[in-house]
Motif scaffolding. Structure first.
Motif, PDB file in Angstrom:
ATOM      1  N   UNK A 184     -56.770  12.539  10.214  1.00  0.00           N
ATOM      2  CA  UNK A 184     -57.218  13.432  10.785  1.00  0.00           C
ATOM      3  C   UNK A 184     -55.949  14.168  11.148  1.00  0.00           C
ATOM      4  N   UNK A 185     -55.634  15.419  10.432  1.00  0.00           N
ATOM      5  CA  UNK A 185     -54.622  16.074  10.921  1.00  0.00           C
ATOM      6  C   UNK A 185     -55.321  17.578  11.249  1.00  0.00           C
ATOM      7  N   UNK A 186     -54.243  18.398  12.642  1.00  0.00           N
ATOM      8  CA  UNK A 186     -52.466  18.177  12.415  1.00  0.00           C
ATOM      9  C   UNK A 186     -53.354  18.093  14.051  1.00  0.00           C
TER      10      UNK A 186
ATOM     11  N   UNK B  71     -57.372   3.248  16.199  1.00  0.00           N
ATOM     12  CA  UNK B  71     -56.239   4.420  16.126  1.00  0.00           C
ATOM     13  C   UNK B  71     -54.249   3.892  16.265  1.00  0.00           C
ATOM     14  N   UNK B  72     -53.514   4.963  14.947  1.00  0.00           N
ATOM     15  CA  UNK B  72     -52.231   4.892  14.859  1.00  0.00           C
ATOM     16  C   UNK B  72     -52.225   6.364  14.934  1.00  0.00           C
ATOM     17  N   UNK B  73     -50.178   6.472  15.146  1.00  0.00           N
ATOM     18  CA  UNK B  73     -50.057   7.831  15.011  1.00  0.00           C
ATOM     19  C   UNK B  73     -49.298   8.137  13.730  1.00  0.00           C
ATOM     20  N   UNK B  74     -49.436   8.527  13.051  1.00  0.00           N
ATOM     21  CA  UNK B  74     -48.453   8.873  11.594  1.00  0.00           C
ATOM     22  C   UNK B  74     -47.499   9.727  12.200  1.00  0.00           C
TER      23      UNK B  74
ATOM     24  N   UNK C 159     -58.200   2.594  11.712  1.00  0.00           N
ATOM     25  CA  UNK C 159     -59.489   3.271  11.183  1.00  0.00           C
ATOM     26  C   UNK C 159     -59.403   4.851  11.123  1.00  0.00           C
ATOM     27  N   UNK C 160     -58.321   4.901  12.028  1.00  0.00           N
ATOM     28  CA  UNK C 160     -58.410   6.762  12.128  1.00  0.00           C
ATOM     29  C   UNK C 160     -56.416   6.621  11.892  1.00  0.00           C
TER      30      UNK C 160
END
Length: 402
Positions: free
Chosen positions: A211-213, A233-236, A254-255
């Motif tokens: 999911x961006x941004x 959810x993880x944050x890139x 998953x996200x």
């Protein structure tokens, strides 16, 4: 006391720096704001009282050749000249539905003008009155960074399971990346439908979304609307090797949320919600889904800009509302509904405008309109053919959502 040295001799200047000066120098910060920025309380008045008449004259001279779009977050002095108002996607569609207009003057920010250029015909020319009107959120994801992220996902062995979903508040490059990799665009109104569609593109429980941004819209939609947990959810983080994540963390998620956010909505805090409830008994807290998860969880109502407007239109007389979105819109709504006895306040005690959106002021609009009226095309926003092709593909997937 500051000493300024000239070519002749030192000059003592007994100058006490103002809070605004300290802010601009980076000497003041709000640790509770994601952007670390405190905002002054008001915007300056138009610099020239003749500007209103000049704008009217230029617009009248152009006639049907020009179509002016005004985003909800624009200043009132600019909105008064808009032929239509709305959020970014609505305005881009409005422009596409006006093929007779040779010039589309977009009073918004850069990514919005790009979207208008993508959706309008080749004969139409999109103009952004100030090229410096960007978007801090859109700028948090560059094409190079996203390409590197895809390499990380490939090395982790999950790229084939990942469907990109990009928020409308993204550059044309990111929209094109999304289209090229089988993904779709979303707005804050249809983010749930976009995620539902994305997860249907592969095997149940195996498909993942990049999911961006805006991490907050992605997280809030996944948890609040799709029933996922925060652990899904993880944050890139594009500024860390491999996004700051292990291959195992990426495989388990998953996200996969890009580490981006809105500089205005990101400043609202749980403390803001608690404070306004203490100050205004019976207040309804209504926030945009770009706010942090804890703010959304504590609010009474959550929705897009259009949702916020419709909610206040339907609100009973005498009701009280604290709104967590950009201040220009909140003030406009407060003035609009005051005669109906509706009390509408800004959620945060420190007022904050969208600084990039507010670069589109009356002087810039007048300059753009007068230039067009004289036959001079200025500040044209034009997306290259290949980028436009893939970006349009992603936008068309969104338009086809059930």
């Amino acid at each position: 006391m500051r000493v300024v040295t000239t070519a002749h001799s030192p000059v003592d200047l007994a100058v006490e720096p103002t809070p605004l000066a300290l802010l601009l120098l980076g000497r003041e910060a709000d640790p509770k704001s994601e952007r670390g920025v405190d905002c002054p309380g008001d915007l300056p008045s138009p610099s020239d009282p003749d500007l209103v008449e000049r704008a009217r004259a230029a617009k009248e001279k152009l006639g049907d050749k020009v179509f002016v779009l005004g985003h909800h977050y624009q200043r009132d002095e600019v909105i008064q000249f808009a032929d239509v108002t709305g959020d970014s996607f609505k305005l881009a569609k409005d422009a596409a539905a006006k093929p007779e207009a040779e010039y589309i003057v977009f009073c918004g920010v850069h990514f919005m003008a790009e979207s208008a250029d993508i959706l309008t015909s080749d004969d139409q020319k999109v103009v952004l009155p100030d090229l410096a009107a960007g978007c801090s959120m859109a700028d948090m994801a560059t094409a190079e960074q996203v390409a590197e992220c895809w390499d990380v996902l490939t090395e982790a062995g999950i790229a084939e399971q990942v469907v990109p979903v990009s928020y409308m508040n993204s550059s044309a490059d990111i929209k094109a990346f999304t289209g090229k990799h089988g993904g779709t665009i979303c707005t804050s109104s249809n983010a749930k439908r976009a995620l539902d569609w994305a997860f249907e593109q592969g095997e149940p429980h195996a498909t993942k979304v990049l999911f961006l941004p805006d991490q907050h819209l992605g997280r809030n939609t996944a948890v609040r609307d799709l029933g996922m947990s925060l652990d899904d959810c993880v944050v890139y983080n594009p500024h860390k090797p491999n996004g700051g994540l292990t291959a195992e963390e990426l495989r388990a998620a998953r996200m996969i949320l890009w580490r981006g956010h809105c500089s205005v909505h990101g400043r609202f805090s749980l403390e803001s919600v608690e404070d306004v409830r203490a100050r205004i008994p019976g207040v309804n807290v209504l926030v945009h889904p770009e706010c942090k998860h804890e703010v959304v969880a504590a609010a009474d109502h959550v929705g897009s800009t259009e949702y916020i407007i419709k909610a206040l239109e339907a609100a009973p007389a005498g009701s009280k509302w604290a709104i967590g979105t950009e201040l220009n819109l909140v003030r406009r709504l407060a003035n609009r509904f005051a005669p109906e006895g509706k009390e509408i306040v800004f959620l945060d005690k420190t007022v904050c405008f969208c600084s990039t959106m507010n670069r589109i002021d009356l002087p810039h609009l007048v300059w753009a309109l007068e230039s067009l009226a004289e036959g001079n095309l200025v500040n044209r926003i034009e997306v290259d053919t290949e980028t436009e092709s893939f970006a349009k593909l992603a936008l068309e997937r969104m338009l086809a959502l059930p």
